[in-house]
Design a protein around this motif. Structure first.
Motif, short mmCIF file in Angstrom:
data_model
loop_
_atom_site.label_atom_id
_atom_site.label_comp_id
_atom_site.label_asym_id
_atom_site.label_seq_id
_atom_site.Cartn_x
_atom_site.Cartn_y
_atom_site.Cartn_z
N GLY A 82 0.81 -1.21 0.00
CA GLY A 82 0.00 0.00 0.00
C GLY A 82 0.84 1.26 0.00
O GLY A 82 2.02 1.27 -0.35
N ASN A 83 0.21 2.35 0.40
CA ASN A 83 0.86 3.66 0.44
C ASN A 83 0.52 4.39 1.74
O ASN A 83 -0.55 4.17 2.33
CB ASN A 83 0.39 4.54 -0.73
CG ASN A 83 0.82 3.99 -2.07
OD1 ASN A 83 1.95 4.16 -2.50
ND2 ASN A 83 -0.11 3.32 -2.76
N LEU A 84 1.44 5.23 2.16
CA LEU A 84 1.19 6.12 3.29
C LEU A 84 0.53 7.38 2.75
O LEU A 84 1.05 8.01 1.83
CB LEU A 84 2.50 6.46 4.00
CG LEU A 84 2.43 7.50 5.11
CD1 LEU A 84 1.58 7.01 6.26
CD2 LEU A 84 3.84 7.85 5.60
N ASN A 134 15.79 2.13 -4.74
CA ASN A 134 15.12 3.19 -3.99
C ASN A 134 13.61 2.99 -3.99
O ASN A 134 13.05 2.35 -4.89
CB ASN A 134 15.43 4.56 -4.61
CG ASN A 134 16.89 4.92 -4.49
OD1 ASN A 134 17.51 4.71 -3.45
ND2 ASN A 134 17.46 5.47 -5.55
N LEU A 135 12.95 3.57 -3.01
CA LEU A 135 11.50 3.64 -3.03
C LEU A 135 11.05 4.50 -4.21
O LEU A 135 11.75 5.45 -4.59
CB LEU A 135 10.96 4.25 -1.74
CG LEU A 135 11.13 3.45 -0.45
CD1 LEU A 135 10.67 4.28 0.74
CD2 LEU A 135 10.36 2.14 -0.51
N PRO A 136 9.92 4.19 -4.81
CA PRO A 136 9.38 5.10 -5.85
C PRO A 136 9.18 6.49 -5.25
O PRO A 136 8.97 6.64 -4.04
CB PRO A 136 8.04 4.46 -6.22
CG PRO A 136 8.18 3.02 -5.82
CD PRO A 136 9.06 3.02 -4.61
N PRO A 137 9.25 7.53 -6.07
CA PRO A 137 9.11 8.89 -5.53
C PRO A 137 7.73 9.14 -4.94
O PRO A 137 6.72 8.59 -5.41
CB PRO A 137 9.37 9.77 -6.76
CG PRO A 137 9.10 8.90 -7.94
CD PRO A 137 9.47 7.51 -7.52
N THR A 138 7.72 9.97 -3.92
CA THR A 138 6.45 10.42 -3.35
C THR A 138 5.68 11.23 -4.40
O THR A 138 6.27 11.99 -5.16
CB THR A 138 6.73 11.29 -2.11
OG1 THR A 138 7.38 10.49 -1.12
CG2 THR A 138 5.44 11.86 -1.52
N ARG A 139 4.37 11.05 -4.43
CA ARG A 139 3.56 11.81 -5.38
C ARG A 139 2.47 12.56 -4.62
O ARG A 139 2.22 12.31 -3.44
CB ARG A 139 2.96 10.88 -6.43
CG ARG A 139 1.98 9.85 -5.89
CD ARG A 139 1.53 8.89 -6.99
NE ARG A 139 0.45 8.00 -6.56
CZ ARG A 139 0.64 6.85 -5.95
NH1 ARG A 139 1.87 6.42 -5.70
NH2 ARG A 139 -0.40 6.10 -5.60
N THR A 140 1.81 13.46 -5.31
CA THR A 140 0.74 14.25 -4.72
C THR A 140 -0.58 13.91 -5.40
O THR A 140 -0.66 13.86 -6.63
CB THR A 140 1.01 15.76 -4.85
OG1 THR A 140 2.25 16.06 -4.21
CG2 THR A 140 -0.10 16.57 -4.20
N ALA A 144 -2.99 15.65 -0.68
CA ALA A 144 -2.33 14.62 0.13
C ALA A 144 -1.02 14.17 -0.53
O ALA A 144 -0.90 14.11 -1.76
CB ALA A 144 -3.25 13.42 0.30
N ARG A 145 -0.05 13.86 0.32
CA ARG A 145 1.19 13.24 -0.13
C ARG A 145 1.01 11.73 -0.07
O ARG A 145 0.56 11.18 0.95
CB ARG A 145 2.38 13.67 0.74
CG ARG A 145 2.70 15.15 0.65
CD ARG A 145 3.80 15.54 1.61
NE ARG A 145 5.09 14.99 1.21
CZ ARG A 145 5.83 14.17 1.95
NH1 ARG A 145 5.38 13.79 3.14
NH2 ARG A 145 7.00 13.74 1.54
N VAL A 146 1.39 11.03 -1.14
CA VAL A 146 1.25 9.58 -1.23
C VAL A 146 2.64 8.98 -1.26
O VAL A 146 3.41 9.22 -2.20
CB VAL A 146 0.45 9.17 -2.47
CG1 VAL A 146 0.30 7.66 -2.55
CG2 VAL A 146 -0.92 9.85 -2.47
N VAL A 147 2.98 8.20 -0.23
CA VAL A 147 4.34 7.70 -0.06
C VAL A 147 4.36 6.18 -0.23
O VAL A 147 3.77 5.46 0.58
CB VAL A 147 4.89 8.06 1.34
CG1 VAL A 147 6.34 7.61 1.49
CG2 VAL A 147 4.76 9.56 1.61
N PRO A 148 5.01 5.64 -1.27
CA PRO A 148 5.17 4.18 -1.39
C PRO A 148 5.98 3.64 -0.22
O PRO A 148 6.82 4.34 0.36
CB PRO A 148 5.93 4.02 -2.72
CG PRO A 148 5.65 5.29 -3.47
CD PRO A 148 5.56 6.36 -2.42
#
Length: 491
Positions: A82-84, A134-140, A144-148
């Motif tokens: 999932g994502n944060l 690396n983790l995939p980049p955070t997206r918006t 909301a910020r979506v963090v893998p």
């Protein structure tokens, strides 16, 4: 010490999800314990496995099995896929899994020397980092910020073996939960899809059982939003500039050495003093390493501007699963760690009995954790940690000898070596169980080569001074090899 040249070829980049329809849309709110890790860099663990099989078997059988077993395992450990989700205050951050969420899975091939990668002697820290992704980049999305939360890389070393590199966000789970996932994945892979191991030890995702004293969680959530409102580095790429000039080395402390050190330390205290201390394997190992690091930095004039009475801080964490007012299951998936800080004056640590002073400080803090409750002072942990980092010299440890890291078997036997790579940047000392003996401790650290040579010499001096070991001593140009009851660091 420059890293030897080798090639890394990316063969495949794919996504692995739980089996279709196996996990409903699920939202898990971050708890007090999860929020504490907001500023932590991504965790990176690397496992090396030697393979008796031809390379063709790895490509045709093992790699497909790794991917299939990962999918089956993610059905139960779905937060990693999932994502944060971090929305603006006052919304609580949460982990969200929806159908189709997945873990990036990279397959690579390298001509690097496998035996060198699993060695204990000092090597340029950058040699290992190509084998984690690396983790995939955070997206918006909206506001909301979506963090893998996880990324995986399997690297094939033809005619030698493989490595499995794992990068994950600490806010989703602590070390105990992570190693539960890895051992579960390994068991499913080894058994070609048999889920009985997982079914006997199912991860527990319940959050309502986490009981935090009134007001504590609110204070921490407020601190979280105060700091989260400041622009923060992305959780993806590691800052490789911080790796320049560092070497990584591994030491193995045997059971006999640890017991003798423990016995010697205990003899320095009265019975009344011992009643206030917890002198365990963890305590004496950390005391030894802390003093050796301080003395090696002092010898390198890295602390020449320090005052004699300046407090040096030591930080560690303690598992709270059985220390809360309402204990939670051992298989709880998430973070459940108490932050523990202590300080000892510099002049005490540099004195003749620096190890005793360090053991007293650490042992007293562990005893307080056991007797006073895991959440004592919890409302101040985030602020206290920030102040220590900003103002003082501090040392930390990561990992634990109690997590059974070397029991992670994907059908290739025990790992030949496992490394905790994010400590190359954070500066923490890595502790794990030993791959050599049942009750030993494996220690890894990354510092400059000059300091590493000095650290090695000081460690030997400390062990000789306290007559901790016996045997033939051979001092080499890069390290030492002590036969019989020994620290293993061979060139």
């Amino acid at each position: 010490m420059a890293a030897p040249l080798h090639t890394l070829k990316i063969l495949e980049q794919s996504q692995v999800s739980p089996p279709p329809g196996s996990v409903p849309t699920t939202s898990l709110p971050l708890t007090f314990f999860d929020l504490l890790w907001y500023f932590c860099c991504p965790m990176q663990r690397l496992y090396f496995y030697q393979s008796p099989h031809p390379t063709q078997f790895i490509y045709q059988t093992l790699l497909p099995n790794l991917k299939n077993s990962l999918s089956l395992t993610l059905k139960h450990f779905f937060p990693y896929a999932g994502n944060l989700i971090c929305s603006p205050s006052p919304a609580r951050p949460h982990i969200l899994y929806t159908e189709g969420d997945s873990v990036p899975f990279t397959i690579a091939e390298s001509d690097a020397e496998f035996d060198r990668l699993i060695a204990d002697y000092p090597r340029d820290v950058q040699e290992h980092h190509p084998f984690v992704t690396n983790l995939p980049p955070t997206r918006t999305e909206g506001d909301a910020r979506v963090v893998p939360l996880m990324a995986l890389q399997v690297t094939v070393f033809p005619n030698s073996g493989i490595s499995i590199g794992v990068t994950f966000c600490h806010m989703v789970a602590d070390g105990r939960a992570f190693h539960h996932f890895m051992k579960s994945w390994g068991s499913v892979c080894k058994s070609n899809g048999d889920l009985r191991f997982i079914e006997k030890s199912m991860p527990f995702h319940g959050r309502v059982s986490i009981k935090i004293p009134c007001g504590v969680e609110g204070d921490v959530l407020k601190s979280f939003w105060d700091w989260a409102s400041v622009e923060k580095e992305d959780l993806g790429p590691m800052n490789l500039k911080k790796l320049a000039g560092k070497v990584r080395a591994t030491f193995n402390l045997g059971q006999a050495q640890i017991e003798r050190l423990q016995h010697w330390v205990k003899n320095q205290f009265t019975e009344e003093e011992l009643d206030t201390l917890h002198i365990s394997t963890f305590v004496v190992t950390c005391a030894l390493l802390w003093v050796c690091l301080i003395k090696s930095s002092q010898s390198m004039e890295l602390t020449k501007f320090s005052k004699e009475d300046e407090p040096y801080f030591f930080a560690f964490v303690g598992d709270c699963r059985n220390r809360l007012e309402s204990p939670i299951p051992y298989t709880y998936f998430g973070n459940c760690l108490a932050f523990c800080f202590l300080s000892v004056n510099r002049n005490e640590l540099l004195g003749e009995k620096g190890i005793v002073a360090a053991a007293k400080g650490i042992g007293k803090r562990v005893k307080q954790l056991e007797c006073n409750g895991a959440l004592e002072g919890a409302e101040n942990w985030m602020q206290e940690w920030k102040e220590i980092v900003d103002k003082y010299k501090f040392f930390t440890v990561a990992g634990s000898p109690k997590l059974g890291i070397y029991d992670t078997d994907f059908g290739l036997g025990r790992p030949k070596k496992t490394e905790l790579l994010h400590t190359d940047v954070s500066g923490a000392i890595s502790l794990s169980d030993s791959r050599e003996n049942e009750f030993g401790v494996e220690v890894s650290l990354a510092i400059s080569k000059a300091q590493m040579d000095c650290f090695s010499s000081i460690m030997e001096d400390n062990l000789q001074l306290e007559n901790i070991y016996s045997g033939v001593r051979i001092l080499g140009s890069l390290g030492l090899c002590i036969e019989e009851e020994r620290i293993r660091w061979t060139t």
